[in-house]
Structures are given as structure tokens and as C-alpha cells.
Write a protein that holds these residues in place. Structure first.
Motif, PDB file in Angstrom:
ATOM      1  N   ARG A 370       0.509  -0.576   0.322  1.00  0.00           N
ATOM      2  CA  ARG A 370       0.030  -0.292   0.179  1.00  0.00           C
ATOM      3  C   ARG A 370       1.116   1.300  -0.365  1.00  0.00           C
ATOM      4  O   ARG A 370       0.574   2.408   0.112  1.00  0.00           O
ATOM      5  CB  ARG A 370      -0.822  -0.205   1.120  1.00  0.00           C
ATOM      6  CG  ARG A 370      -1.779  -1.410   1.569  1.00  0.00           C
ATOM      7  CD  ARG A 370      -2.672  -0.646   2.418  1.00  0.00           C
ATOM      8  NE  ARG A 370      -3.547  -0.426   1.751  1.00  0.00           N
ATOM      9  CZ  ARG A 370      -4.518   0.023   3.138  1.00  0.00           C
ATOM     10  NH1 ARG A 370      -4.639  -0.277   4.052  1.00  0.00           N
ATOM     11  NH2 ARG A 370      -5.588   1.027   2.315  1.00  0.00           N
ATOM     12  N   GLY A 371       2.408   1.194  -0.195  1.00  0.00           N
ATOM     13  CA  GLY A 371       2.788   2.208  -0.937  1.00  0.00           C
ATOM     14  C   GLY A 371       3.728   2.837   1.230  1.00  0.00           C
ATOM     15  O   GLY A 371       3.844   3.842   1.714  1.00  0.00           O
ATOM     16  N   VAL A 463       5.362  -4.949  -4.111  1.00  0.00           N
ATOM     17  CA  VAL A 463       4.982  -7.153  -3.766  1.00  0.00           C
ATOM     18  C   VAL A 463       4.830  -7.095  -5.197  1.00  0.00           C
ATOM     19  O   VAL A 463       3.890  -6.512  -5.751  1.00  0.00           O
ATOM     20  CB  VAL A 463       4.142  -6.876  -2.782  1.00  0.00           C
ATOM     21  CG1 VAL A 463       3.271  -8.354  -2.757  1.00  0.00           C
ATOM     22  CG2 VAL A 463       4.112  -6.253  -1.653  1.00  0.00           C
ATOM     23  N   PRO A 464       4.844  -8.232  -5.918  1.00  0.00           N
ATOM     24  CA  PRO A 464       4.980  -8.601  -6.860  1.00  0.00           C
ATOM     25  C   PRO A 464       3.503  -9.165  -6.944  1.00  0.00           C
ATOM     26  O   PRO A 464       2.135  -9.977  -5.813  1.00  0.00           O
ATOM     27  CB  PRO A 464       4.947  -9.729  -6.993  1.00  0.00           C
ATOM     28  CG  PRO A 464       6.670 -10.215  -6.395  1.00  0.00           C
ATOM     29  CD  PRO A 464       5.893  -8.990  -5.042  1.00  0.00           C
ATOM     30  N   ILE A 543      -9.150   4.098   4.982  1.00  0.00           N
ATOM     31  CA  ILE A 543      -7.512   4.168   4.462  1.00  0.00           C
ATOM     32  C   ILE A 543      -7.487   4.470   2.831  1.00  0.00           C
ATOM     33  O   ILE A 543      -7.397   3.214   2.258  1.00  0.00           O
ATOM     34  CB  ILE A 543      -6.799   2.660   5.338  1.00  0.00           C
ATOM     35  CG1 ILE A 543      -6.818   2.397   6.591  1.00  0.00           C
ATOM     36  CG2 ILE A 543      -5.061   2.826   4.839  1.00  0.00           C
ATOM     37  CD1 ILE A 543      -6.368   1.458   7.274  1.00  0.00           C
ATOM     38  N   PRO A 544      -6.351   5.159   2.660  1.00  0.00           N
ATOM     39  CA  PRO A 544      -6.801   4.910   1.381  1.00  0.00           C
ATOM     40  C   PRO A 544      -4.975   4.423   0.540  1.00  0.00           C
ATOM     41  O   PRO A 544      -4.123   3.990   1.151  1.00  0.00           O
ATOM     42  CB  PRO A 544      -6.472   7.042   1.469  1.00  0.00           C
ATOM     43  CG  PRO A 544      -4.858   7.536   2.463  1.00  0.00           C
ATOM     44  CD  PRO A 544      -5.956   6.492   3.938  1.00  0.00           C
ATOM     45  N   ASN A 545      -5.310   3.902  -0.590  1.00  0.00           N
ATOM     46  CA  ASN A 545      -4.264   3.249  -1.309  1.00  0.00           C
ATOM     47  C   ASN A 545      -3.734   4.328  -1.841  1.00  0.00           C
ATOM     48  O   ASN A 545      -2.562   4.217  -2.589  1.00  0.00           O
ATOM     49  CB  ASN A 545      -5.863   3.020  -2.553  1.00  0.00           C
ATOM     50  CG  ASN A 545      -4.552   1.156  -2.630  1.00  0.00           C
ATOM     51  OD1 ASN A 545      -3.925   1.111  -1.631  1.00  0.00           O
ATOM     52  ND2 ASN A 545      -4.772   0.630  -3.176  1.00  0.00           N
ATOM     53  N   GLU A 546      -3.728   5.151  -2.298  1.00  0.00           N
ATOM     54  CA  GLU A 546      -2.866   6.689  -3.131  1.00  0.00           C
ATOM     55  C   GLU A 546      -1.943   7.672  -2.749  1.00  0.00           C
ATOM     56  O   GLU A 546      -1.373   8.065  -2.923  1.00  0.00           O
ATOM     57  CB  GLU A 546      -3.842   7.228  -4.363  1.00  0.00           C
ATOM     58  CG  GLU A 546      -4.217   6.313  -5.265  1.00  0.00           C
ATOM     59  CD  GLU A 546      -3.592   5.194  -6.421  1.00  0.00           C
ATOM     60  OE1 GLU A 546      -3.669   4.899  -6.433  1.00  0.00           O
ATOM     61  OE2 GLU A 546      -2.710   6.156  -5.691  1.00  0.00           O
TER      62      GLU A 546
END
Length: 585
Positions: A370-371, A463-464, A543-546
Motif C-alpha cells: 500500500r506504499g 510486492v509482485p 485507509i487511502p490507497n494512493e
């Protein structure tokens, strides 16, 4: 009896008669002779007659020589033959005797009488003038121009006044008069310097203005500042300060810009902030770390200002520079031997104290998928705090041991986790913080101190992506089917936390050994067996992805300011992007 009295009377009378005769005889003698202790023109003529005095003067005049002493050891002379000197006696000697009271001669035994007779010498004026002109003091090779006193260049003893050179430029008129006066009283010598027969320097060593200038220079250059950088010593003294001196509007001062250049040079030489470091891991591997926010970082502007003030006030001291940030020790290895080593690859950390391993543990770092990857680099413990709440845009987590080291990223206990280490962090990690087992967090909290280095390295950056298999179909439900639209986002998150699907920090719960969590039947929210990332994204304000920059709220009084930008004085090699605030927890 009567005979004895008569004898005494006879003796007394005889003695009195003798004394009277002596007294009267000497009184008569001093009517034509000088008193005892009589000096004429410096010569002793005691009990002498006028004739004997004149004969003595005549005898001396035939062999008379006046020695003339000048500067630089030069001497010359005038003899009676050079100027045709003769003596003509008037009544001067007789007048001295006439002034004497012959009957008071006993007083002269205890009292000195001095007289000057200056009218008894004659000489050829032309011969005298010619002799004056031929004196060695007027020869060109013996004449040197006077030089003023002046200040020396800087020396180990500071600035010194170099005395004036009086020179040897003669003043003819004054020499003429001084010699004339000496000849007329038949003096044996004359000192031309004492008679002020030379020109002099306009500024001598006693000049008050020159002395004030010397004192002002020594006030500034007499300062000695000693810096100690580990085994290295830098001494700032007058040999350097002398080149900073300027005069503005008649006032002596130092140039602050030159002081700044000196401080900048110290900073470039000894600062370690932003520089690459060689670090030997617990596994024995030597790695190079260029990221982070750690090391010596001198406050150049503040140190320049402090240094200028010290010099202006004439204060010497052993000094430590002002710093924006400090390290454990000076030198290339500024990390020292007390630090926390965090290996993101193995998800294991080690705590060293004075070179000894005192604790180690598995942990869970930031969620890579998730960065939220925990930033690598070298940092310092910002502060420590017990029992606080870490808050973000969509979570609030209570922790017992909080140890931030990079803005809002830090180490803390994660009581909601049951397992640590392995590859949990790849898909079920934190928002960037290092999650620790509660008991281990307590032990580590007791060891680490504010400012202690934290070395973070390793880990996967991505993460693949895995494709879903036919045997394990993805849930077909949508977020709208799983979340009551009438609930607020916070209520929705809380329901998922209570259902055991999310951790208190908002991250998905990792199912132990592949067993998926079951949702209680009484819960009105229908949830899929797995919580895919895309479903969580559909929750409003979840919870943001970006946007990974969710910043927990830490109590203001415990917040330690970390420089968010590097000023011009910052070293060129900056250790990564320290300005990005990474989500924690």
C-alpha cells in the motif's frame, strides 16, 4: 682648695683665650680668602685666595677642552687653542670674598656655597664660528632623518609599538648656543641631546593615540577559541582574526562575512549530516547508507553570530559549536556503539548498548503493498513517550511505548498483533512504523535514549501482483453490499475492527495459517471472507490507497522539531528525502 680653684680659672681662661685667638685669627684670614666649602664654576676653592684661584683658572684654561656628546655615540671637542681662548679677570673673585662675613666663618664648615663666574672667558668669535661648522654633527654621513613610532605587524605577542627613531638631524642654532654657554663657564662637557639640539619624531612610543590603537587591536586578536571535534582540535586565535579586522567610520571591528567563511569551513570539515556511511550489520555485511536524517549539522548562522560576539567582547574559551543536530560521537563513525539496527528484509532488529547486544526481536514494518514502506536510512530517536494515542485520518491507536525516530515514524508496541516477522509487512504491514511485541517494546524503551541512532536498511520496495486462481474465486460482493450506507466512515471502520477484520490501526488482520476470520451472524454487516484492498478503498475516508501520507497526531508538547528543509548551509549530499512525512503505526 683655693689653689685648685685658681688652677681651674687659669685653665679656662687659657682655653678661652686660645679659642678667641683662633676665631679672631680665622676671621681675619677669611677677609682675603674664600670660606670653607666654596665652589666656583664647579671647582672647589675652599680657603683659597683670589690669586690662587686665578692662577688655577689660568692653568686650566691653557689645557681646556670641551667634550661635545651627540646622538648615536658621536663626540667632538673644542680646545682653547681652537678658538684662542683667554681669561680676563675682573672683580668677580674679589666680590665673592666681599659678600662673606668674616666673623661667620664657622657656618661655612657645615654649609656649601656655590658661585658662577661667567664673565672671565674671551675667545675669537670667528674661530668659534668656524669650529662650530666643522663639528662632526653637521657632516652629511652622520645625519639621519627621524622616524615616527608605529605599530608592528601581528606577532605571537600581539601588536607591539615599534619605538621612534629620533634621528640625528642637528639644530645648528641650538648647538651653537649650548657650546657657547659651556665654553664661557669652562665646562668639561655638554650633552647635545639633553640640550634638545636635534629634531625629534612627531610620534613617539608614548603617543596616546598610538597606544589606544594597539590596545584595540590586541583586544580583538588576543581572543583564543578552542574547538574540540573528537581527536581533532581547531584553535582560533589572533593569527586568523588579524585577517578579519576592518575599520568602519574610524572604529576597529571584525568582518562578519569572514567569520562566516571560517565557520562554513569548520562545518564542511566536521559535519556528517547527509554524508554516506559504511555500516557493518549484525550479519557481518558492510553496507553503504546514504539516506536518513542523522549526524553533526552545525548551525552556521548561529555559530557565526556567537563567534563575532565573543571576539568583540575579547572573550576566550573552550567552545562547542551550536548545532541543528548532533551525533553520538565525532569522526567518520559518528553512530557510535549504542544504537538500534533494523533489518527490513529479515524483519528483525537488534539493540546495542556500548557495543553489547542487549535485545533483539522480530517486528512488522510498513505495508509495502500500500506504499507505506518504512523509510530506510540513519536517524536519531526524537524522544520517548509512555501511554499515548497515535491518531490518523481514520484511526486512533493507543500504545504504551512510543519511540519516534523519523518525523512521525517510530517504534511502538502493537498489542493487536499476534505474530511478527516473516513477510507480514509486505501486505499486512503498518502505516510506516515498526510494530513491536509489547514485552519487547517495553524492554527496548528502557534501553534507548533520545538522540540514539537508528539504522534502517533492506526490505522490499514492491510486492509482485498475484492473479486469483480458479480454485479460490474472489468475492463477488461490493463495498456497498458490505457497508451500511447510513453509517459514517468512522462507524464503518469501528464495526470492522470489532468484527476482527481490521486492526486498531486500520490495517487488515492477517488470518493465522490461512484460516479466514468469520463474521458473527448477529453483525448486520455482510463481509467477504477476505478483505481485498479494492474493497477497503471503497469505504469513504478509509485507509487511502494512493495517499500514504497519513500523519498520526502526537501530543504537541512531546513533538520534537525535525528540520523540514535544508538551508543553504546544509551539506550537498542530503540523506534521502527527509521532508516527506511518512505515516506511522
Amino acid at each position: 682648695m683655693r689653689k685648685n680653684k685658681k688652677k681651674v680659672i687659669y685653665v679656662v681662661t687659657a682655653v678661652a683665650s686660645v679659642v678667641a685667638l683662633v676665631y679672631l685669627g680665622l676671621a681675619l684670614f677669611f677677609t682675603k680668602h674664600f670660606y670653607f666649602n666654596t665652589f666656583i664654576n664647579g671647582e672647589n676653592y675652599s680657603a683659597g685666595s683670589v690669586d690662587s684661584a686665578q692662577n688655577l683658572v689660568l692653568d686650566n684654561s691653557n689645557h681646556y677642552t670641551l667634550t661635545i656628546n651627540g646622538r648615536d655615540g658621536l663626540t667632538d671637542a673644542i680646545t682653547s687653542a681652537d678658538i684662542g681662548l683667554k681669561l680676563e679677570f675682573g672683580d668677580e673673585f674679589q666680590n665673592i670674598i666681599k659678600t662673606q662675613n668674616a666673623f661667620q666663618w664657622p657656618v661655612s664648615i657645615f654649609q656649601k656655597s656655590e658661585y658662577t663666574v661667567d664673565t672671565m672667558v674671551t675667545y675669537s668669535q670667528e674661530a668659534f664660528d668656524r669650529k662650530i661648522d666643522t663639528l662632526c654633527f653637521f657632516q652629511q654621513e652622520n645625519i639621519r632623518q627621524p622616524q615616527n613610532a608605529y605599530l608592528s605587524d601581528y606577532t605571537e605577542d600581539g601588536y607591539q609599538i615599534i619605538p621612534e627613531d629620533k634621528g640625528t638631524v642637528p639644530l645648528r642654532k641650538k648647538i651653537y648656543n649650548a657650546v657657547k654657554e659651556s665654553v664661557e663657564i669652562l665646562a668639561n662637557s655638554v650633552d647635545l641631546d639633553e640640550k634638545e639640539c636635534y629634531t625629534s619624531a612627531k610620534i613617539d612610543s608614548e603617543n596616546r593615540t598610538l597606544q589606544k590603537e594597539r590596545d584595540a587591536l590586541n583586544h580583538l586578536t588576543g581572543v583564543k577559541i578552542t574547538y574540540t571535534f573528537g581527536d581533532e582540535i581547531e584553535v582560533l586565535d589572533g593569527s586568523i582574526i588579524k585577517d578579519w579586522l576592518v575599520t568602519e567610520e574610524g572604529k576597529l571591528d571584525i568582518n562578519p562575512e569572514l567569520v562566516r567563511e571560517y565557520v562554513n569551513a569548520l562545518s564542511r570539515k566536521y559535519d556528517t549530516w547527509g554524508k554516506k556511511r559504511e555500516f557493518q550489520t549484525t550479519g557481518g555485511e558492510t553496507i553503504t547508507i546514504s539516506e536518513g536524517a542523522y549526524g553533526w549539522w552545525m548551525n552556521r548562522a548561529g555559530e557565526t553570530e556567537a563567534l563575532v560576539e565573543l571576539i568583540r567582547n575579547g572573550k576566550s574559551e573552550n567552545r562547542t559549536p551550536l548545532y541543528h543536530a548532533e551525533a553520538a560521537q565525532y569522526g567518520d563513525n559518528d553512530i557510535g556503539d549504542s544504537y538500534v539496527e533494523i533489518d527490513l528484509t529479515s524483519q528483525h532488529l537488534w539493540v546495542y548498548k556500548d557495543g553489547q547486544l542487549v535485545e533483539d526481536t522480530d517486528f512488522v514494518s510498513g505495508n509495502v503493498s500500500r506504499g507505506y514502506s518504512t523509510p530506510i536510512g540513519v536517524y536519531g530517536i526524537t524522544y520517548k513517550e509512555r501511554n499515548t494515542t497515535l491518531r490518523g485520518a481514520n484511526y486512533a491507536s493507543k500504545v504504551s511505548f512510543w519511540m519516534p525516530f523519523n518525523g512521525n515514524v517510530g517504534m511502538h508496541d502493537a498489542s493487536w498483533r499476534s505474530s511478527f516477522g516473516a513477510d507480514i509487512y509486505l501486505r499486512n504491514g503498518s502505516h510506516g512504523c515498526v510494530n513491536l511485541p509489547s514485552k519487547k517494546a517495553e524492554v527496548i524503551y528502557g534501553y534507548v535514549e533520545q538522540g540514539e541512532p537508528v539504522i534502517v536498511y533492506g526490505g522490499q520496495m514492491s510486492v509482485p501482483r498475484t492473479e486469483p486462481s480458479e480454485q479460490q474465486p474472489q468475492p463477488e460482493t461490493t463495498p456497498n453490499e458490505n457497508v451500511n450506507p447510513e453509517l459514517t466512515p468512522e462507524q464503518q471502520i469501528q464495526i470492522l475492527i470489532e468484527a476482527g477484520i481490521l486492526n486498531p490501526d486500520g490495517t487488515p488482520v492477517q488470518p493465522p495459517e490461512g484460516i479466514l476470520p468469520e463474521v458473527p451472524t448477529e453483525n448486520p454487516i455482510q463481509t467477504p471472507q477476505e478483505i481485498p484492498t479494492e474493497n477497503l478503498e471503497s469505504l469513504p475516508q478509509q485507509i487511502p490507497n494512493e495517499n500514504p501520507a497519513v500523519v498520526p497526531e502526537v501530543p504537541i508538547e512531546n513533538t520534537v522539531e525535525v528540520p523540514q528543509e535544508i538551508p543553504v548551509e546544509m551539506p550537498q549530499e542530503i540523506m534521502g528525502d527527509t521532508t516527506q512525512i511518512v505515516p506511522e503505526v
